[in-house]
Scaffold this active site. Structure first.
Site, short mmCIF file in Angstrom:
data_model
loop_
_atom_site.label_atom_id
_atom_site.label_comp_id
_atom_site.label_asym_id
_atom_site.label_seq_id
_atom_site.Cartn_x
_atom_site.Cartn_y
_atom_site.Cartn_z
N LYS A 120 0.83 -1.21 0.00
CA LYS A 120 0.00 0.00 0.00
C LYS A 120 0.87 1.27 0.00
O LYS A 120 2.07 1.20 0.30
CB LYS A 120 -0.93 -0.02 1.22
CG LYS A 120 -2.00 -1.12 1.16
CD LYS A 120 -2.91 -1.05 2.38
CE LYS A 120 -4.06 -2.03 2.30
NZ LYS A 120 -4.95 -1.92 3.50
N TYR A 147 -12.53 -1.35 -3.62
CA TYR A 147 -13.03 -1.59 -2.26
C TYR A 147 -14.55 -1.50 -2.17
O TYR A 147 -15.07 -1.20 -1.09
CB TYR A 147 -12.38 -0.60 -1.29
CG TYR A 147 -11.01 -1.03 -0.79
CD1 TYR A 147 -10.86 -2.20 -0.02
CD2 TYR A 147 -9.88 -0.27 -1.05
CE1 TYR A 147 -9.61 -2.59 0.46
CE2 TYR A 147 -8.61 -0.67 -0.57
CZ TYR A 147 -8.51 -1.83 0.19
OH TYR A 147 -7.28 -2.22 0.67
N ASN A 205 -2.03 0.29 6.95
CA ASN A 205 -1.49 -0.95 7.50
C ASN A 205 -0.61 -1.72 6.51
O ASN A 205 -0.45 -2.93 6.58
CB ASN A 205 -2.62 -1.82 8.05
CG ASN A 205 -3.67 -2.12 7.00
OD1 ASN A 205 -3.52 -1.75 5.84
ND2 ASN A 205 -4.73 -2.81 7.40
N HIS A 241 -2.18 -5.37 1.61
CA HIS A 241 -3.50 -5.95 1.37
C HIS A 241 -3.34 -7.42 0.96
O HIS A 241 -2.34 -7.77 0.32
CB HIS A 241 -4.20 -5.21 0.22
CG HIS A 241 -5.42 -5.92 -0.29
ND1 HIS A 241 -6.66 -5.78 0.30
CD2 HIS A 241 -5.59 -6.83 -1.30
CE1 HIS A 241 -7.53 -6.56 -0.33
NE2 HIS A 241 -6.91 -7.20 -1.31
N GLU A 250 -10.08 -9.80 -7.62
CA GLU A 250 -9.06 -8.77 -7.41
C GLU A 250 -7.90 -8.90 -8.40
O GLU A 250 -7.35 -7.90 -8.86
CB GLU A 250 -8.55 -8.84 -5.96
CG GLU A 250 -9.65 -8.42 -4.98
CD GLU A 250 -9.22 -8.56 -3.51
OE1 GLU A 250 -8.08 -9.00 -3.24
OE2 GLU A 250 -10.05 -8.21 -2.65
P1 IDP Z 1 -8.22 -6.47 5.60
O1 IDP Z 1 -7.35 -5.53 4.77
O2 IDP Z 1 -7.46 -7.02 6.79
O3 IDP Z 1 -8.90 -7.52 4.78
P2 IDP Z 1 -10.79 -5.08 5.72
O4 IDP Z 1 -11.77 -5.19 6.83
O5 IDP Z 1 -11.13 -5.78 4.43
O6 IDP Z 1 -9.37 -5.56 6.28
O7 IDP Z 1 -10.58 -3.53 5.44
C1 IDP Z 1 -9.91 -3.09 4.28
C2 IDP Z 1 -8.94 -2.00 4.68
O8 IDP Z 1 -9.68 -0.87 5.16
C3 IDP Z 1 -7.99 -2.33 5.82
O9 IDP Z 1 -6.86 -3.06 5.41
C4 IDP Z 1 -7.62 -0.96 6.33
O10 IDP Z 1 -6.67 -0.32 5.48
C5 IDP Z 1 -8.95 -0.23 6.21
N1 IDP Z 1 -9.79 -0.30 7.43
C6 IDP Z 1 -10.47 -1.37 7.91
N2 IDP Z 1 -11.15 -1.06 9.02
C7 IDP Z 1 -10.91 0.25 9.24
C8 IDP Z 1 -11.36 1.18 10.26
O11 IDP Z 1 -12.13 0.85 11.18
N3 IDP Z 1 -10.88 2.46 10.15
C9 IDP Z 1 -10.05 2.87 9.14
N4 IDP Z 1 -9.63 2.04 8.17
C10 IDP Z 1 -10.04 0.75 8.22
MG MG Z 2 -10.36 -7.34 3.32
#
Ligand code: IDP
Ligand code: MG
Length: 137
Positions: A9, A49, A112, A115, A126
């Site tokens: 990312k 997304y 984070n 992905h 994807e």
């Molecule tokens: P994942 O990447 O671990 O699969 P997902 O729930 O699919 O997690 O969420 C996609 C991305 O959205 C996350 O990797 C993170 O960058 C962001 N994200 C998820 N939850 C939150 C939140 O509560 N606040 C801000 N960003 C979030």
């Molecule tokens: Mg996800």
């Protein structure tokens, strides 16, 4: 063999962590079968997304994903989706296990660093979102 989509990312690509993350991929026995540097538009980030469209963080997440270049990568290996998500760690770096990528490099719940697809069907969608068949070894 299974395939999964990984993304390095914008937060990680901009901090020159690409080499370190590629090294984690390779040391986990996953094989890179396609990789490119892209800069998503806001529209493309929203499309990618789309499953999170109703979530409160959708606008901020898609702004962030469009904020700079990132690497999109296709990985191949046994149980590739599970294996790569194990190497990434939990979504929130604070909750991620020691030795995972998000634990070591993630900056926040949103930023984070990586992905990974969460199932075979999301991996198929994807991968096709970013790559044509010709681009995958
Ligand atoms: P994942 O990447 O671990 O699969 P997902 O729930 O699919 O997690 O969420 C996609 C991305 O959205 C996350 O990797 C993170 O960058 C962001 N994200 C998820 N939850 C939150 C939140 O509560 N606040 C801000 N960003 C979030
Ligand atoms: Mg996800």
């Amino acid at each position: 063999m299974d395939q999964t989509l990984a993304i390095i990312k914008p937060d990680a690509a901009s901090r020159a962590l690409t080499g370190k993350i590629v090294s984690r991929i390779e040391s986990n026995g996953l094989k890179i079968i396609a990789m490119k540097l892209i800069h998503m538009s806001k529209d493309q980030a929203e499309d990618f997304y789309i499953e999170h469209k109703e979530r409160p963080f959708f606008d901020s997440l898609t702004d962030y994903m469009a904020s700079g270049p990132c690497y999109v990568i296709v990985l191949e290996g046994e149980k590739a989706q599970l294996q790569w998500r194990d190497a990434m760690g939990a979504t929130n770096p604070v909750d991620a296990a020691d030795g995972t990528i998000r634990k070591d490099f993630g900056q926040s719940l949103e930023q984070n660093s990586v992905h990974g697809s969460d199932s075979p069907s999301s991996a198929a969608r994807e991968i096709a979102f970013f790559f044509s068949e010709l681009e995958i070894m």
